[in-house]
Design a protein around this motif. Structure first.
Motif, PDB file in Angstrom:
ATOM      1  N   GLN A  95      26.701 -34.211  11.287  1.00  0.00           N
ATOM      2  CA  GLN A  95      25.998 -34.084  12.223  1.00  0.00           C
ATOM      3  C   GLN A  95      24.379 -34.172  12.138  1.00  0.00           C
ATOM      4  OE1 GLN A  95      26.830 -32.404  15.665  1.00  0.00           O
ATOM      5  NE2 GLN A  95      29.043 -33.203  14.720  1.00  0.00           N
ATOM      6  N   VAL A  96      24.019 -33.765  10.850  1.00  0.00           N
ATOM      7  CA  VAL A  96      22.683 -34.040  10.423  1.00  0.00           C
ATOM      8  C   VAL A  96      22.272 -35.430  10.338  1.00  0.00           C
ATOM      9  CG1 VAL A  96      20.910 -33.722   8.625  1.00  0.00           C
ATOM     10  CG2 VAL A  96      22.266 -31.596   9.529  1.00  0.00           C
ATOM     11  N   ALA A 146      30.802 -36.301  17.896  1.00  0.00           N
ATOM     12  CA  ALA A 146      30.973 -34.975  18.367  1.00  0.00           C
ATOM     13  C   ALA A 146      32.174 -34.522  18.218  1.00  0.00           C
ATOM     14  CB  ALA A 146      30.515 -34.912  19.835  1.00  0.00           C
ATOM     15  N   HIS A 147      33.144 -35.342  18.366  1.00  0.00           N
ATOM     16  CA  HIS A 147      34.386 -34.553  18.608  1.00  0.00           C
ATOM     17  C   HIS A 147      35.117 -34.527  17.002  1.00  0.00           C
ATOM     18  CE1 HIS A 147      36.016 -34.600  22.892  1.00  0.00           C
ATOM     19  NE2 HIS A 147      34.695 -35.373  22.935  1.00  0.00           N
ATOM     20  N   TRP A 169      24.566 -33.853  20.837  1.00  0.00           N
ATOM     21  CA  TRP A 169      23.735 -35.038  21.382  1.00  0.00           C
ATOM     22  C   TRP A 169      22.572 -34.484  21.962  1.00  0.00           C
ATOM     23  CZ3 TRP A 169      26.016 -38.295  26.067  1.00  0.00           C
ATOM     24  CH2 TRP A 169      25.193 -39.408  26.299  1.00  0.00           C
ATOM     25  N   ALA A 170      22.863 -33.647  23.089  1.00  0.00           N
ATOM     26  CA  ALA A 170      21.879 -33.202  23.774  1.00  0.00           C
ATOM     27  C   ALA A 170      20.545 -32.602  23.007  1.00  0.00           C
ATOM     28  CB  ALA A 170      22.288 -31.940  24.805  1.00  0.00           C
TER      29      ALA A 170
ATOM     30  N   THR B 177      17.763 -33.994  30.804  1.00  0.00           N
ATOM     31  CA  THR B 177      17.195 -35.333  30.506  1.00  0.00           C
ATOM     32  C   THR B 177      18.457 -36.299  30.831  1.00  0.00           C
ATOM     33  OG1 THR B 177      15.469 -34.761  29.407  1.00  0.00           O
ATOM     34  CG2 THR B 177      15.812 -37.228  29.491  1.00  0.00           C
ATOM     35  N   LEU B 178      19.572 -36.007  30.111  1.00  0.00           N
ATOM     36  CA  LEU B 178      20.586 -36.951  30.013  1.00  0.00           C
ATOM     37  C   LEU B 178      21.337 -36.731  31.356  1.00  0.00           C
ATOM     38  CD1 LEU B 178      22.068 -35.925  26.457  1.00  0.00           C
ATOM     39  CD2 LEU B 178      21.397 -38.006  27.099  1.00  0.00           C
TER      40      LEU B 178
END
Lengths: 212, 212
Positions: A95-96, A146-147, A169-170, B177-178
């Motif tokens: 993720q990072v 993400a998954h 993501w957001a 935003t997305l």
DNA sequence: TGTACATCAGTGAACGCGCGTTCACTGATGTAC
DNA sequence: TGTACATCAGTGAACGCGCGTTCACTGATGTAC
């Protein structure tokens, strides 16, 4: 350096005008914003007649979509590299790594990043094929991250976005957007990336138990 | 409904043209995007001469900044209401409540939300006073939520944004935003708010131990 | 290797559009006396 | 209460700008024979 304006044979045929237009567009976009990108302005910058761009692009949006597509290609490449670099490590490392890649792409060409997402080009029915293809590929990489799956079973055309996969993501998209728009105050890209790392490391996205 | 175009006394003086311009601007903004907001177009829509708006606003940006400022007022109000509504509850409740309020404001007037953050109005040196004031107030509320403090000790002019307080803001801003940019596909505002709740509840932002 | 010809990739003048801005003007309104 | 006059809040014609688009044209390039 100096351009021979009265050069005798100023290459009636440019040779590679289409690519030159796309490149110049990305330069002007980054320097002066999307509104400054005009077909006439590009022609002027490249020293061709103002009607020449119309030979390669139906309109301004078609050209801009090409720039945006290039952005998605770079995003995809950087995400793949980040996945590769953190392969085998624990989930938070992935993720990072990919989050920093995401923001890195955004900060390297902020105006293009805004164009990619905020221009409304993607939502159009007449969205050019290449933009559709490249953005889908980048999205697929995001969903893969993400998954935490290989992504081979994700069809870009039909993927559904669910929580909490959406969270990371957001989060990085929000950081990128706020930074670009100056909402975080003046901050250097390197400091920004450090900040991204900190926020991501401080964030735990819980995967809820599978609902039956 | 029908407008008497040849009305005998069509009110030489509009009476409230300034406010009418701001309101009409926000309508056109939401319907057709920021590029569709022009002084001439507004004058046309309001049935006044095209030179009339110039009497109230130096230029288009001054008018738009007024619309943006109204947006920050609404954002501030909604955030305050959310804080109030979740007062005394555990921290995550405050986050969820205010996060949903944030995205709610964004989705109610998506174009205005984009204008507020993405237009570059805020970053300008000549940013109008009212926009500066109202945005600072909304920011202060955000920081208050993020820090879990009363906020009375936060000076909007000098606040520093640190992780991980930033996390929740970035997360909801990214979701908003997305969603607005269509990156999440077609999704109803109510479903979007449910999604925001889910993502926020699945997210734990750890407050790291104070560094000495 | 040379020539004829089609096609490619431009030129540049012209046009119409909507925009912001200026400017001399004017109707409506408020205020002083 | 009436009148004079300043000021407010517009009008509408005119101007210049940069834009995209069209159109007749033309120089450069590629290909067939």
């Amino acid at each position: 350096m100096s351009r021979p304006l009265n050069k005798k044979s100023p290459a009636y045929h440019h040779g590679d005008l289409r690519n030159a237009l796309v490149h110049e567009a990305s330069v002007i976009l980054e320097q002066h914003g999307v509104d400054a990108v005009t077909l006439r302005g590009l022609a002027r910058a490249l020293g061709v007649s103002h009607a020449a761009p119309g030979y390669h692009f139906a309109d301004r949006e078609e050209l801009l979509s090409e720039v945006a597509a290039d952005g998605f290609v770079e995003l995809w490449q950087e995400l793949e590299a980040a996945i590769e670099a953190s392969a085998g490590q624990e989930a938070v490392r992935v993720q990072v790594s990919s989050g920093m890649a995401y923001v890195g792409v955004a900060l390297r060409r902020p105006q293009r990043f805004k164009l990619m997402f905020s221009s409304g080009l993607l939502g159009r029915d007449d969205c050019p094929e290449r933009l559709r293809t490249e953005s889908s590929r980048a999205y697929a990489a995001l969903m893969r991250i993400a998954h935490g799956r290989s992504g081979l079973d994700i069809d870009p055309a039909t993927y559904r976005i669910d929580q909490p996969e959406l969270g990371t993501w957001a989060l990085v998209h929000g950081l990128a957007t706020l930074s670009i728009d100056g909402a975080l105050g003046p901050i250097e890209p390197t400091d920004m990336l450090t900040l991204v790392r900190s926020v991501l490391e401080a964030t735990r996205l819980e995967k809820p138990a599978d609902v039956c």
